[in-house]
Design a protein around this motif. Structure first.
Motif, mmCIF file in Angstrom:
data_model
loop_
_atom_site.group_PDB
_atom_site.id
_atom_site.type_symbol
_atom_site.label_atom_id
_atom_site.label_comp_id
_atom_site.label_asym_id
_atom_site.label_seq_id
_atom_site.Cartn_x
_atom_site.Cartn_y
_atom_site.Cartn_z
ATOM 1 N N ALA A 260 -26.852 -27.954 73.149
ATOM 2 C CA ALA A 260 -25.894 -27.484 74.149
ATOM 3 C C ALA A 260 -25.811 -25.986 73.931
ATOM 4 C CB ALA A 260 -24.536 -28.152 73.961
ATOM 5 N N SER A 261 -26.725 -25.261 74.572
ATOM 6 C CA SER A 261 -26.945 -23.863 74.243
ATOM 7 C C SER A 261 -25.800 -22.983 74.725
ATOM 8 C CB SER A 261 -28.255 -23.379 74.857
ATOM 9 O OG SER A 261 -28.470 -22.029 74.532
ATOM 10 N N THR A 262 -25.249 -22.214 73.807
ATOM 11 C CA THR A 262 -24.171 -21.276 74.129
ATOM 12 C C THR A 262 -24.653 -19.832 74.067
ATOM 13 O OG1 THR A 262 -23.484 -21.202 71.806
ATOM 14 C CG2 THR A 262 -22.444 -22.859 73.204
ATOM 15 N N GLY A 284 -26.001 -37.018 72.680
ATOM 16 C CA GLY A 284 -25.696 -35.662 72.241
ATOM 17 C C GLY A 284 -24.271 -35.324 72.623
ATOM 18 N N VAL A 285 -23.489 -34.855 71.669
ATOM 19 C CA VAL A 285 -22.075 -34.543 71.902
ATOM 20 C C VAL A 285 -21.814 -33.101 71.498
ATOM 21 C CG1 VAL A 285 -19.690 -35.096 71.285
ATOM 22 C CG2 VAL A 285 -21.385 -36.926 71.471
ATOM 23 N N TYR A 286 -21.245 -32.343 72.423
ATOM 24 C CA TYR A 286 -20.783 -30.986 72.122
ATOM 25 C C TYR A 286 -19.271 -30.983 72.244
ATOM 26 C CZ TYR A 286 -20.079 -25.943 72.384
ATOM 27 O OH TYR A 286 -19.645 -24.659 72.155
ATOM 28 N N ASP A 287 -18.585 -30.638 71.165
ATOM 29 C CA ASP A 287 -17.122 -30.702 71.157
ATOM 30 C C ASP A 287 -16.452 -29.348 71.385
ATOM 31 O OD1 ASP A 287 -17.420 -29.342 68.746
ATOM 32 O OD2 ASP A 287 -16.891 -31.067 67.493
ATOM 33 N N GLY A 288 -17.259 -28.341 71.781
ATOM 34 C CA GLY A 288 -16.735 -27.003 71.999
ATOM 35 C C GLY A 288 -16.987 -26.077 70.832
#
Length: 393
Positions: A260-262, A284-288
């Motif tokens: 989850a590219s930031t 895939g989980v992105y939590d911030g």
């Protein structure tokens, strides 16, 4: 005279109960030991997979009287005189979506929304069926297929669909586009899609899918070959000129990779070697702040350096699903099923419970995640009218 009127009212009421009643009911219970942890889950979509003669149509020897084409979700043939309820009396319906139904063999695949699953005690619900007077779809309005999926679900695709495929959520993110030959084959739930080795995409451009914060992407996949190299995409959001924002892919031959590219490009790479011929639930989980990669509902790896919003480019956030054979000769053949995206970070309990449910849902006579009670032929009173001197009673 008054007595005759009262008796007439009673008989009319009793008749309405008889001719509007379901003849059969079964208790279905979620086995609490199959939850991912002791914490309760809210608004959980439970897979109900039944293969049993009682769910054949009457013409085939079963107890389903009528069928209808489902509106909402997949436009499939479904039992008309069948409902799911939270009470044994059948007065409180709960939402359900039929994914597939085989009337001749009594095979039903449905998703049922439970408002709460207790993970310390079993959670019962009920299926009622068999009413010749019910000929129309019963899972409409607040019980419709879209209402099975909570507001965090952005996209739910039950494969196979080729070309324009329906999203089961209320967001209407239908799949369109794609190239190559797609072959329906046995999936983890009903059918899945067999992907060619190279160059096939499913693209679903939608502003509502351009989530920037907490996100969960997941799918079931069975590889028939793992090939070489990387970038064999299962889920991808290509923001602008290969500036990927979200990817779930195969990496280094046989490991899952989630990004989850930031802007700092800190993907998480799994440690589990993925074998061919085996179904895997990859999430895939992105939590911030962190990226988490799950294999079969168990956290496989975590990236510690991701933070901030996921990259996005207005007008260029197109999703690709199922490019299991990437360009440049990186062939990765396989089968995909059940693609989902959520605008939240799903918990490990949620993902593990999903895996337990879908990998082994159970069946009548073969309990697993779900336990089925015996068929109860509901007691329906017989109403008779007898003529006597001076009137009727």
């Amino acid at each position: 005279t008054n007595m005759r009127k009262l008796l007439s009212i009673f008989l009319l009421f009793a008749s309405s109960q008889v001719f509007g009643a379901y003849s059969y009911t079964r208790t279905v219970s979620v086995d609490h030991t199959k939850c991912g942890s002791a914490s309760a889950l809210s608004d959980f979509p439970v897979l109900v997979s039944i293969s049993h003669t009682t769910f054949e149509t009457v013409a085939n020897g079963g107890h389903i009287s009528n069928t209808v084409t489902q509106s909402g979700g997949n436009a499939v043939t479904m039992p008309a005189d069948m409902i799911f309820t939270s009470d044994a009396g059948g007065t409180t319906k709960i939402p359900w979506e039929v994914e597939s139904y085989d009337a001749s063999r009594g095979i039903l695949v449905a998703w049922v929304k439970l408002s709460s699953i207790g993970c310390t005690v079993d959670t019962p619900f009920y299926v009622l069926y068999g009413d010749t007077g019910v000929t129309t779809q019963q899972n409409t309005g607040s019980y419709s297929p879209a209402n099975v999926w909570d507001s965090n679900h952005l996209l739910v695709i039950h494969l196979p669909q080729q070309g324009a495929g329906p999203d089961s959520t209320s967001n209407g993110n239908g799949i369109s586009g794609g190239a190559g030959t797609l072959t329906p084959v046995a999936g983890i739930v009903a059918n899945g899609l067999s992907m060619p080795g190279l160059g096939w995409d499913y693209t679903a451009p939608s502003a509502s899918l351009r989530t920037l914060g907490a996100t969960t992407v997941e799918t079931w996949v069975k590889f028939t070959a793992t090939g070489s190299g990387e970038n064999s995409m299962m889920i991808e959001r290509d923001n602008d000129n290969l500036n990927w924002g979200i990817t779930l892919e195969l990496f280094n031959n046989n490991h899952a990779k989630f990004d989850a590219s930031t802007g700092n490009d800190a993907p998480v790479i799994g440690g589990t070697a993925l074998a061919t011929g085996t179904w895997y639930h990859l999430s895939g989980v992105y939590d911030g702040a962190l990226e988490h990669l799950y294999v079969n509902g168990v956290e496989d790896a975590t990236a510690t350096s991701a933070s901030g919003n996921i990259r996005s480019a207005a007008g260029a956030s197109d999703y690709t699903f199922g490019d299991l054979g990437h360009a440049n000769g990186r062939a990765t053949n396989g089968v995909l099923d059940e693609i989902r995206m959520s605008g939240s970070a799903r918990s490990s309990n949620w993902l593990r419970t999903e895996y337990n449910n879908i990998s082994s849902p159970g069946n009548i006579g073969a309990d697993s995640f779900l336990k089925f009670g015996v068929e109860d032929a509901r007691s329906i009173p017989t109403v008779r009218r007898r003529v006597i001197t001076g009137g009727e009673y």
